[in-house]
Design a protein around this motif. Structure first.
Motif, PDB file in Angstrom:
ATOM      1  N   LYS A 196       3.466  -3.459  -2.027  1.00 42.14           N
ATOM      2  CA  LYS A 196       4.177  -2.439  -2.812  1.00 42.14           C
ATOM      3  C   LYS A 196       5.252  -3.080  -3.693  1.00 42.14           C
ATOM      4  N   ASN A 197       6.067  -3.938  -3.102  1.00 39.04           N
ATOM      5  CA  ASN A 197       7.162  -4.560  -3.859  1.00 39.04           C
ATOM      6  C   ASN A 197       6.661  -5.454  -4.984  1.00 39.04           C
ATOM      7  N   ASP A 198       5.579  -6.201  -4.731  1.00 37.78           N
ATOM      8  CA  ASP A 198       5.043  -7.063  -5.794  1.00 37.78           C
ATOM      9  C   ASP A 198       4.505  -6.224  -6.951  1.00 37.78           C
ATOM     10  N   LEU A 199       3.837  -5.112  -6.624  1.00 39.36           N
ATOM     11  CA  LEU A 199       3.297  -4.257  -7.692  1.00 39.36           C
ATOM     12  C   LEU A 199       4.433  -3.724  -8.565  1.00 39.36           C
ATOM     13  N   ILE A 200       5.545  -3.396  -7.929  1.00 37.51           N
ATOM     14  CA  ILE A 200       6.685  -2.854  -8.674  1.00 37.51           C
ATOM     15  C   ILE A 200       7.395  -3.971  -9.443  1.00 37.51           C
ATOM     16  N   ARG A 201       7.708  -5.056  -8.732  1.00 36.92           N
ATOM     17  CA  ARG A 201       8.527  -6.120  -9.313  1.00 36.92           C
ATOM     18  C   ARG A 201       7.753  -6.953 -10.333  1.00 36.92           C
ATOM     19  N   ILE A 202       6.525  -7.362  -9.972  1.00 35.09           N
ATOM     20  CA  ILE A 202       5.775  -8.250 -10.873  1.00 35.09           C
ATOM     21  C   ILE A 202       4.849  -7.438 -11.789  1.00 35.09           C
ATOM     22  N   GLY A 203       4.251  -6.373 -11.223  1.00 34.36           N
ATOM     23  CA  GLY A 203       3.283  -5.588 -12.007  1.00 34.36           C
ATOM     24  C   GLY A 203       3.952  -4.617 -12.968  1.00 34.36           C
TER      25      GLY A 203
ATOM     26  N   PHE B 231       4.927  -1.572 -12.266  1.00 35.00           N
ATOM     27  CA  PHE B 231       4.577  -0.167 -12.006  1.00 35.00           C
ATOM     28  C   PHE B 231       5.798   0.562 -11.453  1.00 35.00           C
ATOM     29  N   SER B 232       5.846   1.888 -11.690  1.00 36.26           N
ATOM     30  CA  SER B 232       7.012   2.631 -11.210  1.00 36.26           C
ATOM     31  C   SER B 232       6.901   2.852  -9.708  1.00 36.26           C
ATOM     32  N   PRO B 233       8.031   2.793  -8.993  1.00 36.00           N
ATOM     33  CA  PRO B 233       8.012   2.983  -7.544  1.00 36.00           C
ATOM     34  C   PRO B 233       7.398   4.331  -7.161  1.00 36.00           C
ATOM     35  N   GLU B 234       7.663   5.370  -7.947  1.00 36.30           N
ATOM     36  CA  GLU B 234       7.129   6.715  -7.630  1.00 36.30           C
ATOM     37  C   GLU B 234       5.605   6.690  -7.669  1.00 36.30           C
ATOM     38  N   MET B 235       5.081   6.056  -8.717  1.00 36.15           N
ATOM     39  CA  MET B 235       3.623   6.033  -8.867  1.00 36.15           C
ATOM     40  C   MET B 235       2.979   5.237  -7.728  1.00 36.15           C
ATOM     41  N   ILE B 236       3.551   4.085  -7.402  1.00 37.82           N
ATOM     42  CA  ILE B 236       2.989   3.258  -6.325  1.00 37.82           C
ATOM     43  C   ILE B 236       3.059   4.029  -5.000  1.00 37.82           C
ATOM     44  N   GLU B 237       4.191   4.674  -4.763  1.00 31.22           N
ATOM     45  CA  GLU B 237       4.366   5.481  -3.558  1.00 31.22           C
ATOM     46  C   GLU B 237       3.274   6.552  -3.476  1.00 31.22           C
TER      47      GLU B 237
ATOM     48  N   SER C 132       5.929  -7.926  16.206  1.00 29.90           N
ATOM     49  CA  SER C 132       4.916  -7.011  16.737  1.00 29.90           C
ATOM     50  C   SER C 132       3.858  -6.748  15.656  1.00 29.90           C
ATOM     51  N   TYR C 133       2.622  -6.481  16.064  1.00 27.40           N
ATOM     52  CA  TYR C 133       1.553  -6.320  15.076  1.00 27.40           C
ATOM     53  C   TYR C 133       1.823  -5.137  14.153  1.00 27.40           C
ATOM     54  N   GLU C 134       2.384  -4.061  14.689  1.00 26.71           N
ATOM     55  CA  GLU C 134       2.706  -2.885  13.857  1.00 26.71           C
ATOM     56  C   GLU C 134       3.689  -3.269  12.752  1.00 26.71           C
ATOM     57  N   LYS C 135       4.679  -4.076  13.126  1.00 23.34           N
ATOM     58  CA  LYS C 135       5.686  -4.488  12.135  1.00 23.34           C
ATOM     59  C   LYS C 135       5.080  -5.463  11.123  1.00 23.34           C
ATOM     60  N   GLN C 136       4.152  -6.312  11.583  1.00 21.75           N
ATOM     61  CA  GLN C 136       3.459  -7.207  10.646  1.00 21.75           C
ATOM     62  C   GLN C 136       2.755  -6.392   9.570  1.00 21.75           C
ATOM     63  N   LEU C 137       2.070  -5.319  10.029  1.00 19.92           N
ATOM     64  CA  LEU C 137       1.332  -4.484   9.076  1.00 19.92           C
ATOM     65  C   LEU C 137       2.284  -3.796   8.104  1.00 19.92           C
ATOM     66  N   GLN C 138       3.396  -3.308   8.642  1.00 22.07           N
ATOM     67  CA  GLN C 138       4.369  -2.628   7.789  1.00 22.07           C
ATOM     68  C   GLN C 138       4.935  -3.605   6.746  1.00 22.07           C
ATOM     69  N   TYR C 139       5.210  -4.831   7.206  1.00 12.27           N
ATOM     70  CA  TYR C 139       5.712  -5.853   6.279  1.00 12.27           C
ATOM     71  C   TYR C 139       4.704  -6.103   5.160  1.00 12.27           C
ATOM     72  N   LYS C 140       3.418  -6.203   5.513  1.00  5.69           N
ATOM     73  CA  LYS C 140       2.389  -6.508   4.510  1.00  5.69           C
ATOM     74  C   LYS C 140       2.246  -5.360   3.496  1.00  5.69           C
ATOM     75  N   GLN C 141       2.298  -4.132   4.012  1.00  6.63           N
ATOM     76  CA  GLN C 141       2.240  -2.952   3.132  1.00  6.63           C
ATOM     77  C   GLN C 141       3.398  -3.012   2.117  1.00  6.63           C
ATOM     78  N   GLU C 142       4.603  -3.297   2.625  1.00  5.87           N
ATOM     79  CA  GLU C 142       5.797  -3.365   1.765  1.00  5.87           C
ATOM     80  C   GLU C 142       5.690  -4.493   0.752  1.00  5.87           C
ATOM     81  N   LYS C 143       5.147  -5.617   1.202  1.00  7.54           N
ATOM     82  CA  LYS C 143       5.016  -6.792   0.336  1.00  7.54           C
ATOM     83  C   LYS C 143       4.146  -6.456  -0.872  1.00  7.54           C
TER      84      LYS C 143
END
Ligand code: SAH
Length: 475
Positions: A105-112, A114-120, A92-103
């Protein structure tokens, strides 16, 4: 040490899909073993047959959906599975958007790093499309024969990662008028016995149909890519195409090379104008209203953003992040045809754009003239080479630097040049959250702070996602 079980080709496993891979496949895990399952979406439980088994992961084919995901939707397009264009149309398009938002976020935390709290805390919600259909203004359809023994021409799309053509006259992410154009071209070919090009033998004439539509102007451009200098019976082609609403420009592009490159060097206008017009609006903070807009002239060869509706939002956001008041000097690195430069120019003292492709720079310069914008200059070359020399030559340093690099991100030397001139603000527009995260790490250790992050969906039903980021200097 490792007593994990070994998995084999043709084995069938039951697995719950929990993520999406970069290629769009569903990802599921069985006792730590990862399966990539094409056409399975997040939330599905499926039975999948291993096609290619590695030590820790395998590519598998969907055999049966045991229990469908709550986010599964019927694909609108009849060839969604075969065609390589959309990878996640069944989510569903809503879930696609949610997936992209998470993607992002996760890359910024894992590769960048950055702390999860700050990104949040700082991350803003993804900007989705109001309607994720009919958003592409450009279509390039290969033309071929419908079957081994059939000479009847057909047009469509390449099946994922292959060169066999799936006949489709209408892609649901493309402009409404495209199918009328395809019908007209195929009718002309049949009536005049004009053969499709055959990749294998290099014989035949019509290779591709290129269609561009100015969404704001309504103007349509058709360019026939041909393995010949002229099209037999081309008056009939013109006659048929002229009946398509909005038709403004009909041309032939000559490509006699045996190559995957679509366009050849020479383009000749057969009817109408050499170019079509389009314009992009600069939008307010909530994207509801617009002030100025920027006009563009597009030729068959021009680079131009493919989803104009979301481009307006993306670049308007970049302009807001830049926070200009008319006094600043701005660099627009990886500037393409100068879209961002022209968006920024009205609020800046001067904009300097750098781009590697000479034709794009020519377009950028003529777009500036078209819009009566005089406070922009462009230079052709690799950013990593142009910038160090520019710093030596022009002593003025920029207040704001905007970068919009290709997927591989910024060159290290380009990042170092930016750190050397120490702009107050850096606006980073990215089409790959992984390389974005890598580059942000460098910029942050060079004295910058991450202030704002916002993903934008330019390509619904694909796994791609754009992100706009604002960094400010710590001092
Ligand atoms: N903002 C642009 C699009 C940017 S896409 C627009 O609106 O048109 C990234 C651009 O970077 C492409 O135009 C590509 O040609 C250019 N590019 C790629 N590598 C480069 C390099 N090393 N130096 C300068 N430009 C580069």
């Amino acid at each position: 040490m490792d007593n994990r079980r070994i998995y084999h080709k043709d084995e069938i496993l039951q697995v719950e899909i929990t993520d999406i891979a970069d290629g769009g496949e569903g990802i599921g895990r069985v006792d730590g073993y990862t399966l990539f399952v094409k056409d399975a979406v997040i939330g599905d439980t499926v039975r999948a047959k291993i096609m290619k088994a590695g030590k820790s992961y395998a590519f598998a084919r969907l055999v049966q959906i045991v229990s469908p995901s709550d986010y599964r939707v019927p694909p609108r397009c009849p060839v969604a599975k075969q065609c390589g264009g959309c990878q996640i149309q069944e989510l569903s398009y809503e879930k696609q958007l949610q997936y992209k938002q998470e993607k992002v976020k996760n890359d910024l935390i894992r590769i960048g790093g950055f702390s999860p709290e700050m990104i949040e805390r700082i991350m803003e919600p993804i900007v989705g499309m109001d309607d994720p259909w009919r958003f592409r203004n450009k279509a390039q359809m290969p033309v071929g024969c419908s079957g081994k023994d059939s000479k009847a021409p057909t047009a469509g799309f390449y099946a994922g990662r292959t060169h066999s053509i799936i006949p489709v006259s209408d892609c649901l992410t493309g402009a409404q008028g495209n199918s009328a154009v395809v019908r007209a071209v195929l009718t002309y070919m049949k009536e005049n016995n004009v053969p499709a090009y055959d990749e294998q033998s290099g014989r035949g004439i019509v290779r591709h149909i290129l269609i561009r539509t100015g969404f704001s102007s309504g103007q349509v451009m058709v360019c026939i890519v041909a393995n010949a200098a002229r099209l037999p019976g081309c008056e009939e082609l013109i006659e048929l195409l002229r009946a398509v609403p909005g038709m403004t420009s009909i041309s032939i592009n000559i490509n006699k090379e045996k190559t995957n490159v679509i366009l050849g060097r020479t383009t000749k206008t057969l009817w109408g104008s050499d170019t079509i017009k389009d314009s992009l609006r600069i939008l307010s903070e909530d994207f509801t209203c617009s002030g100025r807009s920027v006009d563009f002239r597009i030729s068959p060869r021009s680079f131009y953003q493919v989803n104009p509706g979301q481009t307006e939002k993306l670049y308007s956001l970049a302009l807001q992040y830049a926070g200009l008041d008319g006094t600043q000097t701005v660099w627009d690195i990886y500037c393409g045809i100068g879209t961002i430069s022209l968006f920024l120019a009205g609020s800046a003292r001067h904009v300097f754009g750098v781009e590697i492709i000479p034709e794009a720079v020519e377009d950028a310069r003529s777009n500036a003239v078209l819009n009566n914008i005089a406070n922009v200059t462009f230079e052709t070359g690799k950013a990593e080479e142009v910038l160090p020399a520019y710093i030596q030559r022009v002593k003025e340093t920029p207040d704001v630097v905007v970068v919009d690099p290709p997927r591989k991100g910024c060159d290290e030397k380009c990042l170092q040049a930016i750190l050397q001139v120490r702009p107050q603000k850096i606006v980073y527009i990215s089409c790959d959250p992984a390389t974005l995260s890598r580059d942000l790490k460098t910029l942050v250790s060079g004295g910058y702070q991450l202030q704002r992050v916002r993903p934008v969906d330019q390509f619904g039903h694909t796994v791609h996602v754009e992100t706009v980021v604002l960094l400010t200097h710590k001092d």
